[in-house]
Design a protein around this motif. Structure first.
Motif, PDB file in Angstrom:
ATOM      1  N   THR A 173     -55.278  82.886 -33.589  1.00  0.00           N
ATOM      2  CA  THR A 173     -55.164  81.917 -34.674  1.00  0.00           C
ATOM      3  C   THR A 173     -53.985  80.982 -34.437  1.00  0.00           C
ATOM      4  OG1 THR A 173     -56.130  83.483 -36.256  1.00  0.00           O
ATOM      5  CG2 THR A 173     -54.865  81.655 -37.169  1.00  0.00           C
ATOM      6  N   LEU A 174     -52.851  81.554 -34.033  1.00  0.00           N
ATOM      7  CA  LEU A 174     -51.679  80.739 -33.698  1.00  0.00           C
ATOM      8  C   LEU A 174     -52.018  79.751 -32.590  1.00  0.00           C
ATOM      9  CD1 LEU A 174     -48.627  79.990 -33.269  1.00  0.00           C
ATOM     10  CD2 LEU A 174     -48.478  82.031 -31.817  1.00  0.00           C
ATOM     11  N   ARG A 175     -52.664  80.252 -31.555  1.00  0.00           N
ATOM     12  CA  ARG A 175     -52.982  79.408 -30.403  1.00  0.00           C
ATOM     13  C   ARG A 175     -53.922  78.276 -30.799  1.00  0.00           C
ATOM     14  NH1 ARG A 175     -53.609  83.399 -26.444  1.00  0.00           N
ATOM     15  NH2 ARG A 175     -55.836  83.583 -26.805  1.00  0.00           N
ATOM     16  N   GLN A 176     -54.954  78.610 -31.577  1.00  0.00           N
ATOM     17  CA  GLN A 176     -55.926  77.602 -31.967  1.00  0.00           C
ATOM     18  C   GLN A 176     -55.323  76.570 -32.916  1.00  0.00           C
ATOM     19  OE1 GLN A 176     -58.225  78.478 -29.316  1.00  0.00           O
ATOM     20  NE2 GLN A 176     -59.189  77.096 -30.786  1.00  0.00           N
ATOM     21  N   ALA A 177     -54.399  77.006 -33.772  1.00  0.00           N
ATOM     22  CA  ALA A 177     -53.743  76.055 -34.684  1.00  0.00           C
ATOM     23  C   ALA A 177     -52.914  75.049 -33.898  1.00  0.00           C
ATOM     24  CB  ALA A 177     -52.870  76.799 -35.687  1.00  0.00           C
ATOM     25  N   LEU A 178     -52.200  75.519 -32.873  1.00  0.00           N
ATOM     26  CA  LEU A 178     -51.406  74.622 -32.043  1.00  0.00           C
ATOM     27  C   LEU A 178     -52.292  73.682 -31.231  1.00  0.00           C
ATOM     28  CD1 LEU A 178     -48.657  77.098 -30.850  1.00  0.00           C
ATOM     29  CD2 LEU A 178     -48.249  75.002 -32.141  1.00  0.00           C
ATOM     30  N   ILE A 179     -53.387  74.203 -30.700  1.00  0.00           N
ATOM     31  CA  ILE A 179     -54.317  73.358 -29.952  1.00  0.00           C
ATOM     32  C   ILE A 179     -54.927  72.309 -30.877  1.00  0.00           C
ATOM     33  CG2 ILE A 179     -56.541  73.345 -28.757  1.00  0.00           C
ATOM     34  CD1 ILE A 179     -55.776  76.105 -27.602  1.00  0.00           C
ATOM     35  N   HIS A 180     -55.282  72.706 -32.093  1.00  0.00           N
ATOM     36  CA  HIS A 180     -55.848  71.766 -33.064  1.00  0.00           C
ATOM     37  C   HIS A 180     -54.824  70.695 -33.422  1.00  0.00           C
ATOM     38  CE1 HIS A 180     -58.642  70.373 -36.061  1.00  0.00           C
ATOM     39  NE2 HIS A 180     -57.749  70.517 -37.031  1.00  0.00           N
ATOM     40  N   TRP A 181     -53.568  71.104 -33.558  1.00  0.00           N
ATOM     41  CA  TRP A 181     -52.488  70.150 -33.862  1.00  0.00           C
ATOM     42  C   TRP A 181     -52.363  69.120 -32.749  1.00  0.00           C
ATOM     43  CZ3 TRP A 181     -46.710  70.645 -32.752  1.00  0.00           C
ATOM     44  CH2 TRP A 181     -45.971  69.722 -33.509  1.00  0.00           C
ATOM     45  N   VAL A 182     -52.418  69.592 -31.510  1.00  0.00           N
ATOM     46  CA  VAL A 182     -52.335  68.690 -30.363  1.00  0.00           C
ATOM     47  C   VAL A 182     -53.537  67.742 -30.334  1.00  0.00           C
ATOM     48  CG1 VAL A 182     -52.560  68.618 -27.844  1.00  0.00           C
ATOM     49  CG2 VAL A 182     -50.884  70.134 -28.908  1.00  0.00           C
ATOM     50  N   GLU A 183     -54.731  68.307 -30.489  1.00  0.00           N
ATOM     51  CA  GLU A 183     -55.940  67.503 -30.355  1.00  0.00           C
ATOM     52  C   GLU A 183     -56.168  66.576 -31.537  1.00  0.00           C
ATOM     53  OE1 GLU A 183     -58.949  70.440 -29.685  1.00  0.00           O
ATOM     54  OE2 GLU A 183     -58.489  70.597 -27.523  1.00  0.00           O
ATOM     55  N   SER A 184     -55.571  66.889 -32.686  1.00  0.00           N
ATOM     56  CA  SER A 184     -55.750  66.042 -33.868  1.00  0.00           C
ATOM     57  C   SER A 184     -54.998  64.728 -33.741  1.00  0.00           C
ATOM     58  CB  SER A 184     -55.271  66.780 -35.127  1.00  0.00           C
ATOM     59  OG  SER A 184     -53.846  66.873 -35.136  1.00  0.00           O
ATOM     60  N   GLY A 185     -53.950  64.717 -32.908  1.00  0.00           N
ATOM     61  CA  GLY A 185     -53.138  63.519 -32.757  1.00  0.00           C
ATOM     62  C   GLY A 185     -52.186  63.274 -33.905  1.00  0.00           C
ATOM     63  N   ARG A 186     -52.066  64.223 -34.833  1.00  0.00           N
ATOM     64  CA  ARG A 186     -51.209  64.040 -36.004  1.00  0.00           C
ATOM     65  C   ARG A 186     -49.812  64.557 -35.680  1.00  0.00           C
ATOM     66  NH1 ARG A 186     -55.054  65.740 -41.048  1.00  0.00           N
ATOM     67  NH2 ARG A 186     -53.302  64.898 -42.237  1.00  0.00           N
ATOM     68  N   SER A 187     -49.149  63.863 -34.758  1.00  0.00           N
ATOM     69  CA  SER A 187     -47.896  64.344 -34.201  1.00  0.00           C
ATOM     70  C   SER A 187     -46.769  64.443 -35.219  1.00  0.00           C
ATOM     71  CB  SER A 187     -47.462  63.437 -33.047  1.00  0.00           C
ATOM     72  OG  SER A 187     -47.287  62.110 -33.494  1.00  0.00           O
ATOM     73  N   GLY A 188     -46.768  63.571 -36.218  1.00  0.00           N
ATOM     74  CA  GLY A 188     -45.666  63.583 -37.172  1.00  0.00           C
ATOM     75  C   GLY A 188     -45.899  64.472 -38.369  1.00  0.00           C
ATOM     76  N   ASP A 189     -47.064  65.133 -38.388  1.00  0.00           N
ATOM     77  CA  ASP A 189     -47.435  65.903 -39.575  1.00  0.00           C
ATOM     78  C   ASP A 189     -47.269  67.394 -39.315  1.00  0.00           C
ATOM     79  OD1 ASP A 189     -48.354  66.671 -42.019  1.00  0.00           O
ATOM     80  OD2 ASP A 189     -50.151  65.444 -41.975  1.00  0.00           O
ATOM     81  N   PHE A 190     -46.021  67.845 -39.354  1.00  0.00           N
ATOM     82  CA  PHE A 190     -45.730  69.255 -39.104  1.00  0.00           C
ATOM     83  C   PHE A 190     -46.323  70.150 -40.186  1.00  0.00           C
ATOM     84  CE2 PHE A 190     -42.896  72.889 -39.877  1.00  0.00           C
ATOM     85  CZ  PHE A 190     -43.060  73.556 -38.689  1.00  0.00           C
ATOM     86  N   ASP A 191     -46.359  69.647 -41.438  1.00  0.00           N
ATOM     87  CA  ASP A 191     -46.905  70.443 -42.546  1.00  0.00           C
ATOM     88  C   ASP A 191     -48.366  70.797 -42.312  1.00  0.00           C
ATOM     89  OD1 ASP A 191     -44.504  70.429 -43.846  1.00  0.00           O
ATOM     90  OD2 ASP A 191     -44.975  68.727 -45.138  1.00  0.00           O
ATOM     91  N   GLU A 192     -49.084  69.922 -41.627  1.00  0.00           N
ATOM     92  CA  GLU A 192     -50.486  70.211 -41.342  1.00  0.00           C
ATOM     93  C   GLU A 192     -50.624  71.419 -40.422  1.00  0.00           C
ATOM     94  OE1 GLU A 192     -53.744  68.676 -42.239  1.00  0.00           O
ATOM     95  OE2 GLU A 192     -52.285  68.512 -43.868  1.00  0.00           O
ATOM     96  N   LEU A 193     -49.738  71.530 -39.433  1.00  0.00           N
ATOM     97  CA  LEU A 193     -49.767  72.686 -38.533  1.00  0.00           C
ATOM     98  C   LEU A 193     -49.566  73.965 -39.327  1.00  0.00           C
ATOM     99  CD1 LEU A 193     -49.718  74.141 -35.806  1.00  0.00           C
ATOM    100  CD2 LEU A 193     -47.294  73.533 -35.605  1.00  0.00           C
ATOM    101  N   ALA A 194     -48.561  73.985 -40.197  1.00  0.00           N
ATOM    102  CA  ALA A 194     -48.298  75.173 -41.009  1.00  0.00           C
ATOM    103  C   ALA A 194     -49.489  75.487 -41.913  1.00  0.00           C
ATOM    104  CB  ALA A 194     -47.033  74.958 -41.845  1.00  0.00           C
ATOM    105  N   LYS A 195     -50.128  74.460 -42.439  1.00  0.00           N
ATOM    106  CA  LYS A 195     -51.284  74.679 -43.327  1.00  0.00           C
ATOM    107  C   LYS A 195     -52.443  75.296 -42.550  1.00  0.00           C
ATOM    108  CE  LYS A 195     -53.995  71.305 -44.588  1.00  0.00           C
ATOM    109  NZ  LYS A 195     -54.486  70.052 -45.228  1.00  0.00           N
ATOM    110  N   TRP A 196     -52.707  74.779 -41.357  1.00  0.00           N
ATOM    111  CA  TRP A 196     -53.798  75.340 -40.542  1.00  0.00           C
ATOM    112  C   TRP A 196     -53.500  76.780 -40.173  1.00  0.00           C
ATOM    113  CZ3 TRP A 196     -53.313  70.300 -37.384  1.00  0.00           C
ATOM    114  CH2 TRP A 196     -54.054  69.278 -37.997  1.00  0.00           C
ATOM    115  N   GLU A 197     -52.255  77.064 -39.830  1.00  0.00           N
ATOM    116  CA  GLU A 197     -51.889  78.440 -39.488  1.00  0.00           C
ATOM    117  C   GLU A 197     -52.065  79.354 -40.689  1.00  0.00           C
ATOM    118  OE1 GLU A 197     -48.061  78.784 -37.740  1.00  0.00           O
ATOM    119  OE2 GLU A 197     -48.700  77.985 -35.807  1.00  0.00           O
TER     120      GLU A 197
END
Length: 206
Positions: free
Chosen positions: A164-188
């Motif tokens: 889950t951690l790995r996929q959340a980070l990959i999704h964060w990278v692939e989403s292109g939402r580089s400035g949206d750290f809160d989104e990463l935490a939400k996905w995790e």
């Protein structure tokens, strides 16, 4: 009971040098937008000879491992210090993102994670690092959930957490939402709650 051995001055200096090399390589990779910088180039910036580099890193692709190991220490400490009445999903989300949250440079961290995940040699190191979290996460989950006695089934929830951690980070990278750290935490957080939903919580006092 084994006594923890304090590192010697030589060991501390060696670790400081490894971290200096890792930070230099990271910054160079981000500045150039790829991981093609040579060992010689990294050494020139750090002020060391290539033989010194290879004494600490057998191959160039190991150069970011000190940064991952530092993150691992932060994660493990957060899991070990979590109170017994904590929400496991919240603790895991916080622990897995502590280093990124502390740095508060989401665009920069997004760049380095993009390079790690899209470069096969570095992605392999990242996957290996993720797997090293299996034992501490299993110990953490055992405090809050009934885990199976069979080793395979006992370790499986931790593997799901890691995936889950790995996929959340990959999704964060692939989403292109580089400035949206809160989104990463939400996905995790959402992914972890789903991953843990099939576990049976321990009853109070166990």
């Amino acid at each position: 009971m084994t006594n923890s051995k304090r590192p010697t001055l030589t060991e501390r200096r060696a670790e400081e040098l490894r971290m200096s090399i890792a930070l230099t390589a990271r910054d160079l990779f981000v500045a150039e937008g790829d991981t093609s910088a040579t060992v010689e180039r990294i050494c020139e910036i750090v002020g060391i000879a290539p033989r010194t580099f290879h004494r600490h890193f057998p191959v160039k692709e190991d150069v970011l491992m000190p940064l991952l190991r530092r993150s691992e220490r932060v994660i493990v400490q957060a899991l070990e210090e979590a109170p017994d009445d904590a929400d496991p999903a919240e603790v895991l989300t916080s622990a897995l993102t502590t280093e990124l949250a502390r740095r508060q440079v989401p665009e920069y961290d997004h760049q380095i994670m993009t390079l790690i995940i899209t470069t096969p040699q570095y992605r392999l190191r990242f996957v290996e690092w993720c797997e090293s979290l299996g034992e501490p996460i299993t110990r953490f989950l055992a405090r809050y959930y009934e885990l199976d006695a069979d080793p395979f089934l006992r370790e499986l929830p931790a593997r799901l957490v890691i995936q889950t951690l790995r996929q959340a980070l990959i999704h964060w990278v692939e989403s292109g939402r580089s400035g949206d750290f809160d989104e990463l935490a939400k996905w995790e957080s959402r992914g972890l709650r789903l991953a843990l939903s099939g576990l049976t919580p321990r009853t109070a006092g166990e």
